[in-house]
Every structure is written in structure tokens, then in C-alpha cells.
Design an enzyme around this catalytic site. Structure first.
Site, PDB file in Angstrom:
ATOM      1  CB  CYS A  40      11.343   5.811 -14.645  1.00  0.00           C
ATOM      2  SG  CYS A  40      12.952   6.080 -13.905  1.00  0.00           S
ATOM      3  CG  HIS A  41      11.749   8.129  -9.192  1.00  0.00           C
ATOM      4  ND1 HIS A  41      11.061   8.784  -8.216  1.00  0.00           N
ATOM      5  CD2 HIS A  41      11.665   6.823  -8.899  1.00  0.00           C
ATOM      6  CE1 HIS A  41      10.591   7.917  -7.351  1.00  0.00           C
ATOM      7  NE2 HIS A  41      10.941   6.709  -7.744  1.00  0.00           N
ATOM      8  CB  THR A  42      14.418   9.837 -15.195  1.00  0.00           C
ATOM      9  OG1 THR A  42      15.227   9.037 -14.343  1.00  0.00           O
ATOM     10  CG2 THR A  42      15.293  10.815 -15.934  1.00  0.00           C
ATOM     11  CG  HIS A  62      13.282   6.704 -19.433  1.00  0.00           C
ATOM     12  ND1 HIS A  62      12.468   7.489 -18.666  1.00  0.00           N
ATOM     13  CD2 HIS A  62      14.045   6.001 -18.575  1.00  0.00           C
ATOM     14  CE1 HIS A  62      12.727   7.281 -17.401  1.00  0.00           C
ATOM     15  NE2 HIS A  62      13.677   6.371 -17.306  1.00  0.00           N
ATOM     16  CD  GLU A  63      11.502   2.089 -16.191  1.00  0.00           C
ATOM     17  OE1 GLU A  63      12.216   2.513 -15.283  1.00  0.00           O
ATOM     18  OE2 GLU A  63      10.564   1.298 -15.995  1.00  0.00           O
ATOM     19  CB  CYS A  92      27.617   3.206 -31.614  1.00  0.00           C
ATOM     20  SG  CYS A  92      29.346   3.503 -31.142  1.00  0.00           S
ATOM     21  CB  CYS A  95      32.189   5.365 -29.744  1.00  0.00           C
ATOM     22  SG  CYS A  95      31.486   4.784 -28.196  1.00  0.00           S
ATOM     23  CB  CYS A  98      31.038   1.020 -28.005  1.00  0.00           C
ATOM     24  SG  CYS A  98      29.411   1.739 -27.696  1.00  0.00           S
ATOM     25  CB  CYS A 106      27.408   4.534 -26.429  1.00  0.00           C
ATOM     26  SG  CYS A 106      27.445   4.783 -28.210  1.00  0.00           S
ATOM     27  NE  ARG A 110      27.744  11.245 -23.016  1.00  0.00           N
ATOM     28  CZ  ARG A 110      27.262  10.465 -22.079  1.00  0.00           C
ATOM     29  NH1 ARG A 110      26.896   9.234 -22.364  1.00  0.00           N
ATOM     30  NH2 ARG A 110      27.129  10.900 -20.837  1.00  0.00           N
ATOM     31  CB  CYS A 169      15.135   2.707 -16.867  1.00  0.00           C
ATOM     32  SG  CYS A 169      15.786   3.986 -15.774  1.00  0.00           S
ATOM     33  NE  ARG A 362      10.129   2.006 -12.926  1.00  0.00           N
ATOM     34  CZ  ARG A 362      10.909   2.666 -12.076  1.00  0.00           C
ATOM     35  NH1 ARG A 362      10.474   2.943 -10.859  1.00  0.00           N
ATOM     36  NH2 ARG A 362      12.110   3.067 -12.443  1.00  0.00           N
TER      37      ARG A 362
HETATM   38  N1  LIG Z   1      22.290   5.700 -12.384  1.00  0.00           N
HETATM   39  C1  LIG Z   1      21.290   5.498 -13.222  1.00  0.00           C
HETATM   40  O1  LIG Z   1      21.489   5.229 -14.400  1.00  0.00           O
HETATM   41  C2  LIG Z   1      19.886   5.581 -12.693  1.00  0.00           C
HETATM   42  C3  LIG Z   1      18.828   4.980 -13.399  1.00  0.00           C
HETATM   43  C4  LIG Z   1      17.548   5.016 -12.822  1.00  0.00           C
HETATM   44  C5  LIG Z   1      17.338   5.659 -11.626  1.00  0.00           C
HETATM   45  N2  LIG Z   1      18.398   6.250 -10.983  1.00  0.00           N
HETATM   46  C6  LIG Z   1      18.242   6.907  -9.675  1.00  0.00           C
HETATM   47  O2  LIG Z   1      18.278   5.920  -8.673  1.00  0.00           O
HETATM   48  C7  LIG Z   1      17.591   6.385  -7.520  1.00  0.00           C
HETATM   49  C8  LIG Z   1      16.591   5.336  -7.064  1.00  0.00           C
HETATM   50  O3  LIG Z   1      15.583   5.150  -8.045  1.00  0.00           O
HETATM   51  P1  LIG Z   1      14.282   4.303  -7.676  1.00  0.00           P
HETATM   52  O4  LIG Z   1      13.428   4.270  -8.888  1.00  0.00           O
HETATM   53  O5  LIG Z   1      14.675   3.012  -7.060  1.00  0.00           O
HETATM   54  O6  LIG Z   1      13.649   5.278  -6.577  1.00  0.00           O
HETATM   55  P2  LIG Z   1      12.594   5.035  -5.372  1.00  0.00           P
HETATM   56  O7  LIG Z   1      12.174   6.366  -4.916  1.00  0.00           O
HETATM   57  O8  LIG Z   1      11.562   4.064  -5.798  1.00  0.00           O
HETATM   58  O9  LIG Z   1      13.474   4.349  -4.243  1.00  0.00           O
HETATM   59  C9  LIG Z   1      14.251   5.056  -3.340  1.00  0.00           C
HETATM   60  C10 LIG Z   1      14.135   4.362  -2.000  1.00  0.00           C
HETATM   61  O10 LIG Z   1      15.019   5.012  -1.076  1.00  0.00           O
HETATM   62  C11 LIG Z   1      14.421   4.925   0.192  1.00  0.00           C
HETATM   63  N3  LIG Z   1      15.030   5.881   1.134  1.00  0.00           N
HETATM   64  C12 LIG Z   1      14.733   7.189   1.307  1.00  0.00           C
HETATM   65  N4  LIG Z   1      15.483   7.710   2.293  1.00  0.00           N
HETATM   66  C13 LIG Z   1      16.270   6.706   2.754  1.00  0.00           C
HETATM   67  C14 LIG Z   1      17.238   6.608   3.781  1.00  0.00           C
HETATM   68  N5  LIG Z   1      17.557   7.677   4.524  1.00  0.00           N
HETATM   69  N6  LIG Z   1      17.864   5.429   3.970  1.00  0.00           N
HETATM   70  C15 LIG Z   1      17.544   4.358   3.216  1.00  0.00           C
HETATM   71  N7  LIG Z   1      16.618   4.386   2.246  1.00  0.00           N
HETATM   72  C16 LIG Z   1      15.982   5.543   2.014  1.00  0.00           C
HETATM   73  C17 LIG Z   1      12.943   5.185  -0.089  1.00  0.00           C
HETATM   74  O11 LIG Z   1      12.132   4.698   0.971  1.00  0.00           O
HETATM   75  C18 LIG Z   1      12.739   4.407  -1.383  1.00  0.00           C
HETATM   76  O12 LIG Z   1      12.266   3.083  -1.163  1.00  0.00           O
HETATM   77  C19 LIG Z   1      16.970   7.719  -7.930  1.00  0.00           C
HETATM   78  O13 LIG Z   1      17.838   8.751  -7.499  1.00  0.00           O
HETATM   79  C20 LIG Z   1      16.965   7.641  -9.435  1.00  0.00           C
HETATM   80  O14 LIG Z   1      16.975   8.927 -10.027  1.00  0.00           O
HETATM   81  C21 LIG Z   1      19.654   6.201 -11.492  1.00  0.00           C
HETATM   82 ZN   LIG Z   2      14.355   5.570 -15.559  1.00  0.00          ZN
HETATM   83 ZN   LIG Z   3      29.454   3.758 -28.796  1.00  0.00          ZN
END
Ligand SMILES: NC(=O)c1ccc[n+]([C@@H]2O[C@H](COP(=O)([O-])OP(=O)(O)OC[C@H]3O[C@@H](n4cnc5c(N)ncnc54)[C@H](O)[C@@H]3O)[C@@H](O)[C@H]2O)c1
Ligand SMILES: [Zn+2]
Ligand SMILES: [Zn+2]
Length: 368
Positions: A40-42, A62-63, A92, A95, A98, A106, A110, A169, A362
Site C-alpha cells: 500500500c501507499h502508506t 499493514h495489509e 478494543c 474505550c 469503541c 479506538c 494509539r 486497508c 494492488r
Molecule cells: N483514510 C484512510 O484511512 C486511508 C487508508 C488508505 C489510503 N488512504 C489514502 O487514500 C488515497 C488513495 O489511496 P489509493 O491507494 O487509492 O491511491 P492510488 O494512487 O492508487 O489512487 C489515486 C488515484 O487518484 C488519481 N488522481 C490523481 N490526480 C487526480 C485528479 N486531479 N483528479 C482525479 N483523480 C486523480 C490517480 O490517477 C489514481 O488513480 C491516498 O492518499 C492514501 O494515502 C487513506
Molecule cells: Zn494502507
Molecule cells: Zn477502543
């Protein structure tokens, strides 16, 4: 025990796959043998050094999904042989958060999780007696992991674990943003910005909620086609005029629900501006860069638009990840198109390269 794991040694350097030591689970902890783990990106964000809260050495990942190998003292909700999905966002069940249906954040572990420790403030990972830190409380780029019981969701053992891991994730984040954070209502108009794992999950979540119209915006035509497969009814290649085009498509008003899944603040602005006056709800799932801020004209809010953030889609992991996986098993969620590449643990850095090249949605590491 000895096991192989992908260690972040230095920010900006490839992960190093090597043998490390893993201690037996302590009280309240569980030893899991990983079967599959998404990249994943993270993970990449931390490996690159861009995450200001990152630390090294650490085992990333983490996935994860796997099988319970053994349990520590006091663990009563899991037994050896159970199939589990790892949760960076634990539950949990005790808390104040939760116990409240409004949030999944949760509070139990943390602080220590953020420092790379298990809840008792120590690590189970080490090398030559030197501690190695846990990442996101999960550290699943490894043959085994030790995690707190409260951070493992027991799932249907029939579910293939290389699919189940995506619910750890990105996929749950997207599905949940639509189902649990926004609670999309039947017949409504939705716009999803971004068609990566999170955005495609949000499209699927809107479809599960019986949205009437789902507009998906991305830069990649190939990814937009994947959004269509998940239930998008209208596809838009994004540019600086996206908001105007969405307003035109929605009788000048904008959408009932918008979702941001790119992590770009400019796109977050578009997502806010594409929400309908009166009641439009913009849900932000993307993670912006360090120090970036989101500009919103207050008038947009006074005229009834609302903005919400969503971490892990608002999913209460131990309760709701198993439920989402049941819906996948019932054929309601089409997970197969998200699996693009099968890798071994030794190929983990190739997973990062594929992600940077936007090759597939993925890559999943298979352990054996
Ligand atoms: N909130 C959470 O808990 C959580 C969990 C996982 C990931 N994320 C975040 O979510 C986001 C997306 O994750 P992902 O794995 O799907 O990423 P990804 O890079 O696979 O997807 C992002 C998409 O956005 C598109 N994009 C780029 N510029 C754009 C624009 N101007 N207009 C429209 N689309 C555009 C890209 O082409 C791509 O397909 C990331 O910022 C990631 O860190 C958040
Ligand atoms: Zn992730
Ligand atoms: Zn909790």
C-alpha cells in the site's frame, strides 16, 4: 523464533529482506502466520522518509491476512487455526470511542502503536538482541507477526486470504467511506475522485448503498474502466474544469455525496465544491502531504455543504471487516480485478516500483 521479514533500515533505501527474531506472544497478544499481504501507499510513504512520524529500523506492511498460530495468556476471542485480517485500526470494544457508534478511532493502544511498540511499550521484533520496531501495529511484510488480540478480525475461513488482505486497508477504507462515514442513501448522486484502491472501493460502496448515479473522476482511462466495473455510471477524466462539468451533469447543483481518494489538496477542493448546496456531504479519505492545508470558501459551508474525514472508512474492524468479507463471499463485492501482481516477500521492492508506475491496483505478497 527466526523468520524472514522486510526491514526498513534507511529512509529512501529499498527494504532489506532478512532473518529477524520474533518473540512469542505476551499476554493479550497473538502469533499470526501471514498468508498474504497487500503493498500500500502508506508503506511506501514511510519507506521514502516523507512521513514525519516514520521510524527505522522497522518491519513494514499493514495489509495482512493469515492464520492464528498461537495465543498469549488471556486471549479469549481467537484460537489457533482461526483466519484473521490484520487491523492497523484496532477495536478494543471498551474505550469511549469503541462504545460510540459515531467513530472507529479506538483509543486503547494509539500512543504505543504510534511509537512502533506493542501495547506494553516493548517490541517482539529484534535482531542480535537489538529491538526492531513494529509498523502500524501490524508489521506484515514478514512470515509471522505478533499483534494484540484487539487488532485482529476473525474472518470466514472459506475466504481466500489473498483477497481478504485487501480488506485490511484500502478496500475497506473506500467501501466504508460510502457505507459508514457518508451512509449514502438509495437513489442519491455520488462523485468519487480517484480510482485507486480507495476510490474504487468507494464506488463499490456507493453501489452497495444503491446510489442512483455514481460519477467517477480519474486521470487514467484504464482506471475509469475499472470504476465502471465496480458500478460507476459516468466517467470523467479530471482536469481544472471538473467541478463545472459535474455541476452541469447535476442540474447545476452538484452531488449529494462526494468522495476524495487521491490525497491531493487541489482535488479535495474540487470534491468540496462538487457537493450540493443544502445537504451535500464531502468525505475526504486521501492523506495529504505534510504541512498541506485545505482551502474552503466558508460560503460553501454556510449554504449547507458539509465536510467529513474518514479514517479506515469508519470501519469498526473486528465487527465490520468480517461483515464486509461476508458480502464479498456472497458475490456482492468484486475483489478479483484489484489483484494485479502476485509477489514473493523477496520481491517487495518491486511492489513499490509497480505502485509508482501505477501498474495495477494492488500487488499482493504471497508467503509459503
Ligand atoms: N483514510 C484512510 O484511512 C486511508 C487508508 C488508505 C489510503 N488512504 C489514502 O487514500 C488515497 C488513495 O489511496 P489509493 O491507494 O487509492 O491511491 P492510488 O494512487 O492508487 O489512487 C489515486 C488515484 O487518484 C488519481 N488522481 C490523481 N490526480 C487526480 C485528479 N486531479 N483528479 C482525479 N483523480 C486523480 C490517480 O490517477 C489514481 O488513480 C491516498 O492518499 C492514501 O494515502 C487513506
Ligand atoms: Zn494502507
Ligand atoms: Zn477502543
Amino acid at each position: 523464533m527466526k523468520m524472514r521479514a522486510a526491514v526498513l533500515e534507511e529512509f529512501g533505501e529499498p527494504l532489506s529482506v532478512q532473518e529477524v527474531d520474533l518473540q512469542a506472544p505476551a499476554s493479550g497478544e497473538v502469533l499470526v502466520r501471514l498468508e498474504a499481504c497487500g503493498v500500500c501507499h502508506t508503506d511506501l510513504y514511510t519507506a521514502s522518509g516523507a512521513d514525519p512520524s516514520g521510524y527505522a529500523p522497522a518491519v513494514l506492511g499493514h495489509e495482512g491476512a493469515g492464520v492464528v498460530e498461537s495465543i498469549g495468556e488471556g486471549v479469549n476471542s481467537l484460537s489457533p487455526g482461526d483466519h484473521v485480517v490484520t487491523l492497523f485500526s484496532p477495536q478494543c470494544r471498551e474505550c469511549v470511542h469503541c462504545l460510540d457508534p459515531r467513530t472507529n478511532l479506538c483509543l486503547a493502544i494509539r500512543e504505543e502503536q504510534g511509537k512502533g511498540h506493542l501495547p506494553d511499550g516493548t517490541t517482539r521484533l529484534s535482531r542480535d538482541g537489538e529491538p526492531i520496531r513494529h509498523f502500524m501495529g501490524t508489521s506484515t511484510f514478514a512470515e509471522y507477526t505478533v499483534m494484540p488480540e484487539i487488532a485482529l478480525a476473525r474472518v470466514n475461513p472459506e475466504a481466500p486470504l489473498d483477497r481478504a488482505c485487501l480488506f485490511a486497508c484500502g478496500l475497506s477504507t473506500g467501501l466504508g467511506a460510502a457505507m459508514f462515514t457518508a451512509k449514502v442513501t438509495p437513489g442519491s448522486t455520488c462523485v468519487v475522485f480517484g480510482a485507486g484502491m480507495v476510490g474504487l472501493g468507494a464506488v463499490a460502496g456507493c453501489a452497495l448503498q444503491d446510489a442512483g448515479r455514481i460519477i467517477c473522476v480519474d486521470l487514467s482511462k484504464e482506471r475509469l474502466e475499472m470504476a465502471r466495473e465496480q458500478g460507476a455510471t459516468d466517467l470523467l477524466v479530471g482536469d481544472e474544469n471538473t467541478v463545472e462539468r459535474i455541476l452541469e451533469m447535476t442540474g447545476g447543483f452538484g452531488a449529494d455525496y462526494t468522495f476524495e481518494a487521491t490525497g491531493l489538496v487541489k482535488v479535495m477542493e474540487q470534491a468540496v465544491e462538487s457537493a450540493r448546496m443544502g445537504w451535500g456531504l464531502c468525505t475526504i479519505a486521501g492523506v495529504a502531504g505534510k504541512g498541506e492545508t485545505l482551502d474552503i470558501i466558508p460560503r460553501l459551508l454556510i449554504t449547507g455543504r458539509r465536510v467529513a474525514g474518514s479514517s479506515f472508512g469508519g470501519v469498526k474492524g473486528r465487527d465490520q471487516v468480517p461483515e464486509l468479507i461476508e458480502r464479498y463471499m456472497a458475490g456482492e463485492i468484486n475483489v478479483d480485478p484489484f489483484l494485479s501482481h502476485e509477489l514473493t516477500l523477496d520481491e517487495v521492492n518491486r511492489g513499490f516500483d509497480l505502485m509508482e508506475a501505477q501498474d495495477g491496483i494492488r500487488s499482493v505478497i504471497h508467503f509459503n
